[in-house]
Design a protein around this motif. Structure first.
Motif, PDB file in Angstrom:
ATOM      1  N   ASN A  36     -81.836  74.263 -43.116  1.00  0.00           N
ATOM      2  CA  ASN A  36     -81.754  72.822 -43.340  1.00  0.00           C
ATOM      3  C   ASN A  36     -80.353  72.397 -43.754  1.00  0.00           C
ATOM      4  N   GLU A  37     -79.758  73.140 -44.677  1.00  0.00           N
ATOM      5  CA  GLU A  37     -78.402  72.812 -45.108  1.00  0.00           C
ATOM      6  C   GLU A  37     -77.409  72.947 -43.955  1.00  0.00           C
ATOM      7  N   GLU A  80     -77.712  70.102 -41.408  1.00  0.00           N
ATOM      8  CA  GLU A  80     -77.096  68.866 -41.880  1.00  0.00           C
ATOM      9  C   GLU A  80     -75.571  68.959 -41.786  1.00  0.00           C
ATOM     10  N   THR A 112     -74.468  68.782 -38.129  1.00  0.00           N
ATOM     11  CA  THR A 112     -74.675  67.446 -37.581  1.00  0.00           C
ATOM     12  C   THR A 112     -73.636  66.464 -38.094  1.00  0.00           C
ATOM     13  N   ALA A 153     -70.705  62.715 -45.517  1.00  0.00           N
ATOM     14  CA  ALA A 153     -72.034  63.200 -45.902  1.00  0.00           C
ATOM     15  C   ALA A 153     -71.920  64.153 -47.079  1.00  0.00           C
ATOM     16  N   ILE A 171     -73.923  66.969 -48.770  1.00  0.00           N
ATOM     17  CA  ILE A 171     -74.991  67.885 -48.367  1.00  0.00           C
ATOM     18  C   ILE A 171     -75.448  68.682 -49.588  1.00  0.00           C
ATOM     19  N   SER A 222     -83.774  62.309 -45.713  1.00  0.00           N
ATOM     20  CA  SER A 222     -83.678  63.759 -45.799  1.00  0.00           C
ATOM     21  C   SER A 222     -83.416  64.157 -47.243  1.00  0.00           C
ATOM     22  N   HIS A 227     -81.708  66.598 -47.933  1.00  0.00           N
ATOM     23  CA  HIS A 227     -80.509  67.422 -47.897  1.00  0.00           C
ATOM     24  C   HIS A 227     -79.221  66.645 -47.661  1.00  0.00           C
ATOM     25  N   ASN A 228     -79.279  65.320 -47.508  1.00  0.00           N
ATOM     26  CA  ASN A 228     -78.019  64.607 -47.316  1.00  0.00           C
ATOM     27  C   ASN A 228     -78.063  63.201 -47.882  1.00  0.00           C
ATOM     28  N   CYS A 272     -75.583  59.967 -46.779  1.00  0.00           N
ATOM     29  CA  CYS A 272     -74.529  59.633 -45.828  1.00  0.00           C
ATOM     30  C   CYS A 272     -74.084  58.189 -45.980  1.00  0.00           C
TER      31      CYS A 272
END
Length: 454
Positions: A250-251, A254, A257, A394, A396, A427, A429-430, A432
């Protein structure tokens, strides 16, 4: 990198196969690990950029010849160091002739098919050269044309893989070869149902390797590049950035991306589906270790990294028809899908929708995201506002959406900067947001210092 797997797919990027010395360092890695059965290579560093120039169809005859010679200057010294075996020398010359022929066609009758066929020749050369490097070390290895197995649709330039067919063809054509020898194959390229060459987009070599790892049920996908792992920020921007020894899928997804350039954004998806662990290391200094990406980690920290993605477009649509109406967003996204536009971030109000579009992949590839046709179709249903010169920052980490005070802390640190758009909560995890390009470096540097280094 420990020898823990029965099958490893190893991918070497353009800088890792840039010249004879670099290829020898990669060969050291391959020969030291018997689990590496499949080697995926990018074109030698610089070659793809020259091929993109040739594919533009905009060069004068002298410029064409100069660009072709620049490609030859990269390939021929490697060939000479290998002793210029006749069969390999003939093959490389054939590829150079093919580049000349296709670049002429790109000028007279440009098409996506011609461009992809031209761009694929860089990997054709590097894979043949690296196969010879391994064969001269007495390795049982063959150069395998990945187009036999990596089947895609016909969307030239950004082809979509056919996962079911890739798995079937790998079992049929590639798995039997691996029983007795290694293979060296090409990243970035595939073939459609008619056998025409396609490409997966810039950076697609990582994705190619991940697709092959998934199809072959590999235990490890090793991405060998020019950095010793995935860093907490781009070290060129933040010298204090440090490599991350282990991170979760997942990390990593992110980070890929939202701007970490070490991994192609799509690379993580096949690994997630198959459970294949991913290793990222530096091919010229493998002893420095690298980053492992695994399904799950225990005790991962709250703030993990700060990433930056430049060349972002903010597309804002305004329409009173949105007010208490159904179906407006569906119609909007249907139009964007029709024009193959991928949306990253989205925020809405009663009468407006703001979207971010990523332009980083369009530089030098001739891709125009907001085409006249798309603009006309959108303006028929709403008022359109397009803002350029923005960057996406972002933060993270883990449990960011459910940890009290995260957003307050982040935005308190950048209180003096204008933020154009925020996405938080979708999410864990982020977090943004968009800022002006002119502010981006300072924002990232300050956030890294306060969140990661502190």
């Amino acid at each position: 990198m420990p020898h823990t797997s029965t099958l490893t797919v190893a991918k070497f990027g353009g800088t890792s196969v840039a010249n004879y010395r670099a290829m020898q360092a990669c060969a050291d890695i391959v020969c030291a690990d018997p689990a590496i059965k499949v080697v995926v290579v990018s074109a030698c560093s610089g070659v793809t950029n020259h091929l993109v120039t040739l594919a533009s169809g905009q060069l004068s005859p002298s410029q064409r010849q100069q660009t072709l010679e620049q490609i030859a200057v990269i390939q021929r010294p490697i060939l000479d160091e290998l002793g210029a075996p006749a069969a390999l020398a003939d093959y490389i010359e054939q590829q150079l002739v093919q580049m000349d022929r296709l670049s002429l066609q790109a000028q007279t009758s440009p098409s996506g098919a011609i461009k992809d066929s031209l761009l694929a020749l860089g990997e054709a050369c590097s894979s043949a050269l690296f196969t010879e490097v391994l064969q001269q070390r007495q390795q049982a290895v063959q150069c395998f044309d990945v187009r036999q197995v990596l089947r895609t649709d016909s969307h030239y330039g950004q082809a979509e893989p056919d996962l079911v067919l890739i798995a079937s063809l790998c079992q049929q054509h590639l798995q039997p070869v691996l029983a007795t020898q290694r293979v060296v194959t090409q990243g970035f390229i595939g073939a459609d149902s008619e056998g025409h060459t396609t490409t997966l987009g810039r950076g697609g070599s990582d994705y190619s390797a991940a697709l092959l790892a998934e199809a072959l049920a590999a235990e490890v996908l090793a991405i060998w590049t020019d950095v010793d792992g995935i860093y907490s920020c781009d070290p060129r921007l933040v010298p204090a950035a440090r490599p991350i020894a282990e991170l979760s899928f997942n990390e990593a997804a992110e980070m890929a991306t939202f701007g970490a350039k070490v991994l192609h954004p799509a690379t993580i998806l096949p690994a997630v589906r198959s459970g294949c662990a991913v290793f990222v290391g530096k091919s010229s200094e493998p002893q420095r270790g690298g980053s492992w990406i695994r399904q799950q980690l225990q005790g991962a920290p709250g703030y993990r990294a700060v990433t930056l993605r430049r060349r972002q477009t903010l597309l804002t649509v305004h329409s009173l028809n949105m007010l208490h109406a159904r179906g407006f967003l569906a119609e909007l996204f249907a139009i964007l899908a029709k024009h193959r536009i991928s949306v990253d971030l989205i925020t809405t109000s009663e009468v407006s929708v703001a979207l971010t579009l990523d332009n980083t992949g369009s530089d030098g590839c001739g891709i125009e995201l907001i085409t006249p046709a798309l603009r006309a179709e959108l303006e028929a249903m709403c008022r359109l506002e397009v803002t350029e010169n923005l960057s996406l920052v972002a933060v993270i980490g883990n449990q960011l959406a459910t940890t009290a005070g995260v957003a307050r802390k982040v935005f308190a640190e950048i209180d003096g900067y204008n933020v154009r758009m925020i996405c938080h909560g979708a999410s864990a995890h982020n977090l943004c947001f968009l800022v002006a390009n002119s502010d981006a470096d300072a924002v990232v540097q300050h956030l890294h210092k306060q969140l990661i280094e502190a």
